[in-house]
Write an enzyme that holds these catalytic residues in place. Sequence first.
Site, PDB file in Angstrom:
ATOM      1  N   ILE A  84       0.882  -1.121  -0.012  1.00  0.00           N
ATOM      2  CA  ILE A  84       0.125  -0.005  -0.024  1.00  0.00           C
ATOM      3  C   ILE A  84       0.934   1.160  -0.102  1.00  0.00           C
ATOM      4  O   ILE A  84       0.453   2.299  -0.688  1.00  0.00           O
ATOM      5  CB  ILE A  84      -0.841  -0.015   1.248  1.00  0.00           C
ATOM      6  N   SER A 110      11.266   0.289   7.783  1.00  0.00           N
ATOM      7  CA  SER A 110      10.583  -1.093   7.428  1.00  0.00           C
ATOM      8  C   SER A 110      11.665  -2.033   7.930  1.00  0.00           C
ATOM      9  O   SER A 110      12.774  -1.730   7.629  1.00  0.00           O
ATOM     10  CB  SER A 110      10.428  -0.886   5.902  1.00  0.00           C
ATOM     11  N   ARG A 111      11.236  -3.293   8.419  1.00  0.00           N
ATOM     12  CA  ARG A 111      12.118  -4.249   8.765  1.00  0.00           C
ATOM     13  C   ARG A 111      12.572  -4.858   7.416  1.00  0.00           C
ATOM     14  O   ARG A 111      13.862  -5.393   7.447  1.00  0.00           O
ATOM     15  CB  ARG A 111      11.379  -5.153   9.568  1.00  0.00           C
ATOM     16  N   LYS A 159      -5.568   3.064   7.026  1.00  0.00           N
ATOM     17  CA  LYS A 159      -6.919   2.615   7.641  1.00  0.00           C
ATOM     18  C   LYS A 159      -6.320   1.122   7.782  1.00  0.00           C
ATOM     19  O   LYS A 159      -5.704   0.315   6.911  1.00  0.00           O
ATOM     20  CB  LYS A 159      -8.073   2.601   6.791  1.00  0.00           C
ATOM     21  N   ASP A 187     -11.209  -5.981   6.630  1.00  0.00           N
ATOM     22  CA  ASP A 187     -10.413  -5.012   6.213  1.00  0.00           C
ATOM     23  C   ASP A 187     -10.800  -4.299   4.866  1.00  0.00           C
ATOM     24  O   ASP A 187     -10.627  -3.123   4.883  1.00  0.00           O
ATOM     25  CB  ASP A 187      -8.719  -5.781   5.875  1.00  0.00           C
TER      26      ASP A 187
END
Length: 309
Positions: A15, A37-38, A91, A169
């Site tokens: 996303i 971010s990992r 969201k 979701d």
Amino acid sequence: MTEQVAIGIAGVGKIARDQHLPAIAGHSGFKLIAGASRNARIDGVNNYQNVEDMLAAEPLLQAVSLCAPPQVRFSQARAALEAGKHVMLEKPPGASVTEVTVLADLARQNQCTLFASWHSRHAPGVETARAWLAGKEIKAVNVLWKEDVRRWHPGQDWIWQPGGLGVFDPGINALSIITRILPHAFFLKSAELFVPANRHNPIAANLDFSDALGTPIRAEFDWRFGPQELWQIEVTTRDGLLHLAQGGKFLKIDGEMKDIGQEREYPSLYDRFFELISTGASDVDVSPLQHVADAMLLGGRHEVEKFED
């Protein structure tokens, strides 16, 4: 505000790459300076393993857009707000309703903007639909929100875990639209949740709502649908039928297609975020998430066949 807002992104997944990064790149009010971010990196900016490291190393950072799964979003948002940064939440805004209200209080205490974003509310047909429905007598509402989970969430185990919402979701996108366009508040009366034998969250759900006037509002969500998505909302009124299709990209009233302009959901989200920062305001509407919580509370659970990705 005339200066660009220095912003970072946390959670560099699909996303973020498909929507957030292009929207930020095309917005004159924001400048992307960092990512957290990992497992992923953003070219051309500083990258960190987590939000805490990003906050510690980037003193010029003014805002953070959080795109990681909702189960970890509270700790990320809290760290950013306590550091005095403005925060935008993808969201759903959190794993629970209460944690989002806690974040709203924290934003006020630290004089920061908190934006619980609902991208589907920024679909081009939504505001025209809301304006047309204002003051109308609603007779019935029917929502069909159906898609293929394997297309939209391939290999994403978090979606099936507690806090991941399952079929809600995508379904919460429909709820975000009808909570925006309908002229009266509504509440859940009953629900059926269809849960795979090997998963925690539902793969399908049927919801029946009502408002104080007794208007029937029906929503059907399904993740076993395809190959084309079915994202539509029909509102029957005494003055005619309103039909939103493809998630709000198209609007018909009594069969007549309306000119509603081009789709720009995520650029519009960042317009709103910039406006909120500029005016020192927040926008935290938890009503779509509250309806999901009510469904989990009131819904009867039916076991269905196992789901294997």
